[in-house]
Motif scaffolding. Structure first.
Motif, mmCIF file in Angstrom:
data_model
loop_
_atom_site.group_PDB
_atom_site.id
_atom_site.type_symbol
_atom_site.label_atom_id
_atom_site.label_comp_id
_atom_site.label_asym_id
_atom_site.label_seq_id
_atom_site.Cartn_x
_atom_site.Cartn_y
_atom_site.Cartn_z
ATOM 1 N N TRP A 29 0.861 -1.185 0.000
ATOM 2 C CA TRP A 29 0.000 0.000 0.000
ATOM 3 C C TRP A 29 0.892 1.228 0.000
ATOM 4 O O TRP A 29 1.568 1.517 0.976
ATOM 5 C CB TRP A 29 -0.931 -0.013 1.202
ATOM 6 N N THR A 80 -1.987 1.156 -4.668
ATOM 7 C CA THR A 80 -1.395 -0.145 -4.356
ATOM 8 C C THR A 80 -0.387 -0.546 -5.421
ATOM 9 O O THR A 80 -0.578 -0.252 -6.603
ATOM 10 C CB THR A 80 -2.498 -1.223 -4.290
ATOM 11 N N ALA A 122 -7.375 3.025 -6.838
ATOM 12 C CA ALA A 122 -8.733 2.494 -6.956
ATOM 13 C C ALA A 122 -9.679 3.621 -7.358
ATOM 14 O O ALA A 122 -9.968 4.519 -6.562
ATOM 15 C CB ALA A 122 -9.179 1.875 -5.645
ATOM 16 N N GLN A 146 -7.854 -4.183 -5.875
ATOM 17 C CA GLN A 146 -7.338 -3.818 -4.560
ATOM 18 C C GLN A 146 -7.892 -4.697 -3.438
ATOM 19 O O GLN A 146 -7.327 -4.739 -2.349
ATOM 20 C CB GLN A 146 -7.627 -2.350 -4.261
#
Length: 279
Positions: free
Chosen positions: A17, A23, A78, A87
């Motif tokens: 992360w 990510t 995202a 994710q």
């Protein structure tokens, strides 16, 4: 006939992360023949299509260099159905991958030149692949300068690698955050990337500039480079303009008669300036 849309199966080796919504996946091919085929074709700057089965595909660059062939990496935020599904996945899960697609940075032509990397926010991943490529072949290139900024300290990606680059004696790293985005312990610059670039005033002689960021950052960075003496032929960028199929079939990424997925995503500034303003 071969199905050009069939993805390869990839195992998620590691999940990092970078920020609360961004990510990095480290991925390994499940089929060694497909892995060999990929690395026999992959050049730095190309991209791929990443899929969470049942949720669709998303386009990201390959964020790792061809000098490291045991895995590939991608970094994404995202923002839609597929990226949110990706994710939600974990180590050892399987995703789909198609690629490599598009053109690439002509790094073989840059041997012996100094390199200036300018990136903003989530746009560092395409340049990360180039940075590690030239650092893995350090003797082939001259000075390396990286100017990287984000809105806030928490929005900076690859924080551990930024620390690593900062420690390297042959890399000049300048990090910055927008005014108001700093923390009490922040030791970098405070200001927008084009402003910090102008203050740093890197020399243009024998130097290639590689720019990646939000369109507004690119728009304000190009005039600064010109002011510093960079010609359009010395400046490169990479776009991810609404790419979907990656193959020039769907027509979603075209800008006039140019398909970003096939004619790009890497463009030299003099070529980019000839495109319609919508890019």
């Amino acid at each position: 006939m071969e199905n050009i849309y069939r993805p390869s199966l990839m195992t998620i080796l590691n999940v990092t992360w970078e920020t609360p919504d961004t990510t990095t996946f480290k991925l390994a091919y499940q089929d060694n023949a497909e892995k060999d085929a990929f690395f026999s074709n992959y050049k730095v700057g190309q991209f791929g299509e990443y899929s969470a089965f049942g949720s669709g595909e998303s386009t990201f660059c390959v964020a790792s260099p061809p000098t490291r062939q045991d895995h590939i990496e991608c970094t994404f935020r995202a923002v839609g159905k597929n990226t949110k599904a990706l994710q939600a996945m974990n180590e050892n899960d399987t995703i789909g991958f198609r690629g490599p697609y598009g053109n690439y940075f002509p790094i073989e032509d840059w041997k012996g030149k100094n390199l200036l990397f300018i990136a903003g926010g989530i746009a560092l991943p395409p340049l990360r692949a180039v940075i590690w490529n030239i650092l893995d072949r350090r003797s082939d290139y001259g000075d390396a300068t990286i100017i990287y900024g984000a809105r806030t300290v928490s929005d900076l990606v690859y924080k551990m690698e930024l620390d690593e680059w900062h420690q390297m004696p042959d890399v000049n790293l300048v990090t910055t955050v927008d005014p108001g985005g700093e923390t009490p312990d922040w030791k970098g610059e405070i200001g927008f990337v084009p402003t910090v670039l102008e203050q740093a005033a890197p020399a243009h002689e024998n130097t290639i500039a590689i720019v990646c960021g939000p369109p507004i950052m690119i728009r304000f960075t190009f005039p600064v480079l010109s002011k510093l003496g960079f010609r359009d032929e010395q400046v490169f960028t990479t776009l991810e303009n609404r790419m979907k199929c990656g193959l020039g079939k769907c027509g979603r990424c075209n800008v006039g008669g140019t398909y970003v997925c096939k004619d790009g995503p890497v463009f030299r500034a003099d070529v980019l300036h000839k495109l319609p303003a919508e890019y």
